[in-house]
Design an enzyme around this catalytic site. Structure first.
Site, PDB file in Angstrom:
ATOM      1  CE1 TYR A   1     163.716  67.108  -3.196  1.00  0.00           C
ATOM      2  CE2 TYR A   1     162.804  66.924  -5.401  1.00  0.00           C
ATOM      3  CZ  TYR A   1     162.939  67.627  -4.227  1.00  0.00           C
ATOM      4  OH  TYR A   1     162.300  68.824  -4.062  1.00  0.00           O
TER       5      TYR A   1
ATOM      6  CB  SER B   1     154.254  70.617   0.780  1.00  0.00           C
ATOM      7  OG  SER B   1     155.427  69.848   0.800  1.00  0.00           O
ATOM      8  N   PRO B   2     151.450  71.263  -1.632  1.00  0.00           N
ATOM      9  CG  PRO B   2     150.516  70.889  -3.737  1.00  0.00           C
ATOM     10  CD  PRO B   2     151.779  70.696  -2.947  1.00  0.00           C
TER      11      PRO B   2
ATOM     12  N   GLY C   1     149.741  69.902   2.037  1.00  0.00           N
ATOM     13  CA  GLY C   1     150.242  69.819   3.404  1.00  0.00           C
ATOM     14  C   GLY C   1     150.914  68.523   3.774  1.00  0.00           C
ATOM     15  NE  ARG C   2     156.536  69.200   4.437  1.00  0.00           N
ATOM     16  CZ  ARG C   2     157.589  69.192   3.601  1.00  0.00           C
ATOM     17  NH1 ARG C   2     157.873  68.091   2.956  1.00  0.00           N
ATOM     18  NH2 ARG C   2     158.317  70.275   3.428  1.00  0.00           N
TER      19      ARG C   2
ATOM     20  CG  PHE D   1     147.208  68.425   7.775  1.00  0.00           C
ATOM     21  CD1 PHE D   1     146.855  67.762   8.943  1.00  0.00           C
ATOM     22  CD2 PHE D   1     146.675  69.680   7.535  1.00  0.00           C
ATOM     23  CE1 PHE D   1     145.987  68.355   9.860  1.00  0.00           C
ATOM     24  CE2 PHE D   1     145.818  70.287   8.443  1.00  0.00           C
ATOM     25  CZ  PHE D   1     145.468  69.612   9.607  1.00  0.00           C
TER      26      PHE D   1
END
Length: 328
Positions: free
Chosen positions: A55, A200-201, A203-204, A206
């Site tokens: 990162y 990403s729980p 959805g990034r 979404f």
């Protein structure tokens, strides 16, 4: 703060993914903003912080080390090796000598003498998993790390690794719109006593109440290369959110809280690590902890967003070839 078991540790049931503070979704926040978010997370009871050598090509570990070295005893520190920047290029390298060298670099950047959970970010398929895990086991014996994790691996690979050294966690993408862990690895984790860290729980972005516009993504936003975020796929997927919003309204929560509450209900060994650059979103995410979804609501969510309904893959062809996870 409710807790869940992760190897030898008890950690907050929702952790914090630190990637966003240095990497991935465009211009990162200022150091002052990032520091404020990290401090707020600790004050709210978050005790699992997840970073990686990759990162920001070391910048994220440096940030965490500089900001939180004096509060090292307040949290479980998780980082990753096996995928890092080399001369400005992302490289997957699971050779034992590289893992050992990367660990030394991470310890220096993180300003600590031990990393609580050190995870193989990607299995380097040119190197037997037994060799990479063997190198991690050597680091445990040397007192450099306390436990071993893997990322984006299949159930068979997990079992091979676990035969070399107990695996404390598997970290993979898991959410209402990414259900691949349900094929096999979630059950393998249950059987082996391995925690599952869900990245990403939401959805990034979404699975939140913020409408996404791919045209507005920063030029360096990694979602630009992800098929399901292309305009046509995203529009088709967005149509699935109508039913989810109805369930969220019924449960008295936001869409992000619904997504996190759903994950927490999937198993006591699951620990979501949403990332954010916003203190408001951090507080919203932790607001999912007291939410209990009914069996009927959980069944509706499964019906509203089955894997077959999702348009587009989660990774590009190249990035997909680099993971070992089962796929629908």
């Amino acid at each position: 703060m409710p807790t869940r078991a992760l190897g030898p540790f008890e950690v907050s049931a929702i952790g914090l993914g630190c990637m966003n503070l240095s990497h991935a979704y465009g211009q990162p926040p200022s150091r002052e903003q990032a520091a404020a978010l990290l401090h707020r997370a600790l004050d709210l009871g978050v005790t699992l912080l997840d970073t990686a050598a990759l990162y920001g090509f070391g910048a994220n570990e440096t940030l965490v080390g500089e900001v939180l070295a004096s509060q090292r005893d307040r949290f479980v520190l998780a980082s990753k090796c096996g995928m890092q920047g080399v001369d400005g290029v992302r490289v997957i390298d699971g050779r034992p000598e590289t893992i050992q060298a990367t660990c030394e670099d991470s310890l220096r950047r993180l300003r600590t003498d031990v990393i609580d959970l050190y995870q193989l970010h990607r299995w380097d398929k040119q190197v037997p998993i037994e060799d990479s895990v063997g190198a991690l086991a050597d680091l445990v014996r040397a007192g450099k790390i306390r436990s071993i994790g893997l990322s984006e691996v299949s159930a068979p690979t997990l079992r091979r690794a676990h035969a070399v050294h107990p695996i404390a966690s598997v970290q993979s993408e898991y959410s209402l719109w990414t259900r691949n862990p349900e094929i096999a690895v979630l059950q393998a984790c249950r059987e082996l006593g391995t925690a599952f860290i869900a990245f990403s729980p939401v959805g990034r972005g979404f699975l939140t109440d913020v409408a996404l516009d791919p045209a507005a993504f920063d030029a360096k936003d990694i979602r630009r290369a992800m098929p399901r975020f292309t305009p046509s796929h995203l529009a088709a997927n967005a149509a699935l959110l109508t039913g989810l919003r109805e369930v969220a309204h019924e449960a008295g929560c936001t869409l992000a809280q619904l997504a996190l509450a759903w994950l927490l209900a999937r198993g006591e060994h699951i620990v979501p690590i949403p990332g954010t650059t916003s203190i408001a979103h951090l507080e919203e995410n932790l607001g999912a902890l007291p939410i209990t979804l009914s069996p009927a609501q959980l069944a509706r969510l499964d019906h509203l967003m089955p894997p077959s309904a999702i348009h587009g893959g989660r990774y590009s062809t190249q990035n997909q070839s680099e993971v070992d996870t089962e796929e629908f």
